[in-house]
Design a protein around this motif. Structure first.
Motif, PDB file in Angstrom:
ATOM      1  N   GLY A 180     -27.639   0.117 -40.863  1.00 39.49           N
ATOM      2  CA  GLY A 180     -28.682   0.665 -39.389  1.00 39.49           C
ATOM      3  C   GLY A 180     -27.878   1.055 -37.905  1.00 39.49           C
ATOM      4  O   GLY A 180     -27.560   0.529 -37.782  1.00 39.49           O
ATOM      5  N   THR A 181     -28.941   1.604 -37.666  1.00 39.50           N
ATOM      6  CA  THR A 181     -28.448   1.190 -35.443  1.00 39.50           C
ATOM      7  C   THR A 181     -29.698   0.624 -34.813  1.00 39.50           C
ATOM      8  O   THR A 181     -30.894   0.412 -35.775  1.00 39.50           O
ATOM      9  CB  THR A 181     -28.274   2.542 -35.120  1.00 39.50           C
ATOM     10  OG1 THR A 181     -29.035   3.013 -35.394  1.00 39.50           O
ATOM     11  CG2 THR A 181     -26.928   3.467 -35.708  1.00 39.50           C
ATOM     12  N   ALA A 182     -29.522  -0.198 -33.675  1.00 37.94           N
ATOM     13  CA  ALA A 182     -30.039  -0.597 -33.245  1.00 37.94           C
ATOM     14  C   ALA A 182     -30.215  -0.247 -32.126  1.00 37.94           C
ATOM     15  O   ALA A 182     -28.653  -0.316 -31.722  1.00 37.94           O
ATOM     16  CB  ALA A 182     -30.149  -1.926 -32.800  1.00 37.94           C
ATOM     17  N   ASN A 183     -31.615  -0.378 -30.879  1.00 31.80           N
ATOM     18  CA  ASN A 183     -31.117   0.227 -29.247  1.00 31.80           C
ATOM     19  C   ASN A 183     -31.082  -0.916 -29.384  1.00 31.80           C
ATOM     20  O   ASN A 183     -32.449  -1.788 -29.233  1.00 31.80           O
ATOM     21  CB  ASN A 183     -31.854   1.236 -29.356  1.00 31.80           C
ATOM     22  CG  ASN A 183     -31.768   2.744 -30.272  1.00 31.80           C
ATOM     23  OD1 ASN A 183     -31.038   2.447 -29.572  1.00 31.80           O
ATOM     24  ND2 ASN A 183     -33.294   3.008 -30.536  1.00 31.80           N
ATOM     25  N   ALA A 184     -30.771  -1.827 -27.857  1.00 36.05           N
ATOM     26  CA  ALA A 184     -31.011  -2.736 -26.916  1.00 36.05           C
ATOM     27  C   ALA A 184     -31.728  -2.490 -25.571  1.00 36.05           C
ATOM     28  O   ALA A 184     -31.082  -1.802 -25.018  1.00 36.05           O
ATOM     29  CB  ALA A 184     -29.654  -3.502 -26.996  1.00 36.05           C
ATOM     30  N   TYR A 185     -32.884  -2.885 -25.553  1.00 36.51           N
ATOM     31  CA  TYR A 185     -33.481  -2.803 -23.984  1.00 36.51           C
ATOM     32  C   TYR A 185     -34.011  -4.535 -23.415  1.00 36.51           C
ATOM     33  O   TYR A 185     -34.716  -4.515 -24.301  1.00 36.51           O
ATOM     34  CB  TYR A 185     -35.206  -2.184 -24.542  1.00 36.51           C
ATOM     35  CG  TYR A 185     -35.841  -1.264 -23.095  1.00 36.51           C
ATOM     36  CD1 TYR A 185     -35.551  -0.631 -22.593  1.00 36.51           C
ATOM     37  CD2 TYR A 185     -36.333  -2.190 -22.627  1.00 36.51           C
ATOM     38  CE1 TYR A 185     -36.508   0.090 -21.836  1.00 36.51           C
ATOM     39  CE2 TYR A 185     -37.196  -2.147 -22.070  1.00 36.51           C
ATOM     40  CZ  TYR A 185     -37.247  -0.730 -21.369  1.00 36.51           C
ATOM     41  OH  TYR A 185     -38.217  -0.660 -20.230  1.00 36.51           O
ATOM     42  N   VAL A 186     -33.217  -4.237 -22.731  1.00 33.20           N
ATOM     43  CA  VAL A 186     -33.308  -5.953 -21.846  1.00 33.20           C
ATOM     44  C   VAL A 186     -33.685  -5.990 -20.581  1.00 33.20           C
ATOM     45  O   VAL A 186     -33.105  -5.156 -19.276  1.00 33.20           O
ATOM     46  CB  VAL A 186     -31.976  -6.440 -22.040  1.00 33.20           C
ATOM     47  CG1 VAL A 186     -32.186  -8.092 -21.038  1.00 33.20           C
ATOM     48  CG2 VAL A 186     -31.352  -6.543 -23.041  1.00 33.20           C
ATOM     49  N   VAL A 187     -34.998  -6.347 -20.252  1.00 33.19           N
ATOM     50  CA  VAL A 187     -35.311  -6.061 -18.570  1.00 33.19           C
ATOM     51  C   VAL A 187     -34.837  -7.995 -18.069  1.00 33.19           C
ATOM     52  O   VAL A 187     -34.883  -8.827 -18.650  1.00 33.19           O
ATOM     53  CB  VAL A 187     -36.290  -6.537 -18.939  1.00 33.19           C
ATOM     54  CG1 VAL A 187     -37.405  -6.442 -17.561  1.00 33.19           C
ATOM     55  CG2 VAL A 187     -37.715  -5.258 -19.357  1.00 33.19           C
ATOM     56  N   PHE A 188     -34.131  -7.867 -16.764  1.00 34.01           N
ATOM     57  CA  PHE A 188     -33.687  -8.489 -15.872  1.00 34.01           C
ATOM     58  C   PHE A 188     -34.658  -9.707 -15.392  1.00 34.01           C
ATOM     59  O   PHE A 188     -35.290  -8.538 -15.237  1.00 34.01           O
ATOM     60  CB  PHE A 188     -31.921  -8.129 -15.452  1.00 34.01           C
ATOM     61  CG  PHE A 188     -30.951  -7.832 -16.916  1.00 34.01           C
ATOM     62  CD1 PHE A 188     -29.899  -9.151 -16.783  1.00 34.01           C
ATOM     63  CD2 PHE A 188     -30.825  -6.906 -17.344  1.00 34.01           C
ATOM     64  CE1 PHE A 188     -29.208  -9.311 -17.565  1.00 34.01           C
ATOM     65  CE2 PHE A 188     -29.339  -6.290 -18.176  1.00 34.01           C
ATOM     66  CZ  PHE A 188     -28.631  -8.095 -18.063  1.00 34.01           C
ATOM     67  N   SER A 189     -34.388 -10.798 -15.356  1.00 35.67           N
ATOM     68  CA  SER A 189     -35.824 -10.807 -14.298  1.00 35.67           C
ATOM     69  C   SER A 189     -35.176 -10.517 -12.361  1.00 35.67           C
ATOM     70  O   SER A 189     -33.369 -10.973 -12.916  1.00 35.67           O
ATOM     71  CB  SER A 189     -35.410 -13.042 -14.246  1.00 35.67           C
ATOM     72  OG  SER A 189     -34.135 -13.296 -14.937  1.00 35.67           O
TER      73      SER A 189
END
Length: 130
Positions: free
Chosen positions: A118-127
């Motif tokens: 399937g597919t994935a979504n990346a959501y990354v919060v940077f410090s």
């Protein structure tokens, strides 16, 4: 799964993003915990998600879980908006190492490497920078 650490070069995309959580698989009575997932982008031609494999409460190995294909049109450098990097549409396929591990435990050919997961979504919060 929540990103908890790692490092990522926004110019080249090289790095690792570590996640908590994982999967629990009951394979013919064997309990496989697939945990501590890491999106490894250090080789731009071979993006993978690796994981620790714990079989019946015994650490087995860290191996590739999924191969990752970025969406068409994804361009570098990555653009962070309000401290967040979001990449949608990462295509996941079953990595050969995982297919071999599961098939060996089950004693036959039950899963195939390259199967579209399937597919994935990346959501990354940077410090913030210091």
């Amino acid at each position: 799964m929540r990103a908890t650490g790692g490092a990522l070069d926004l110019t080249t995309s090289a790095g690792e993003i570590q996640h908590t959580g994982g999967l629990l698989v009951n394979a013919a009575g064997s309990i496989i915990r697939i945990q501590n997932l890491t999106l490894d982008t250090s080789n731009p031609t071979n993006l993978v998600i690796t994981a620790d494999y714990v079989i019946n409460d015994h650490f087995a190995a860290r191996i590739a879980l999924f191969n990752v294909q970025p969406p068409a049109g994804l361009a570098l450098p990555f653009q962070v908006q309000s401290g967040v990097l979001q990449v949608n549409g990462l295509v996941l396929t079953l990595a050969p190492a995982t297919a071999s591990t599961i098939n060996a435990l089950l004693g036959g050919q039950y899963v195939q490497a390259g199967t579209n997961i399937g597919t994935a979504n990346a959501y990354v919060v940077f410090s913030p920078s210091n």
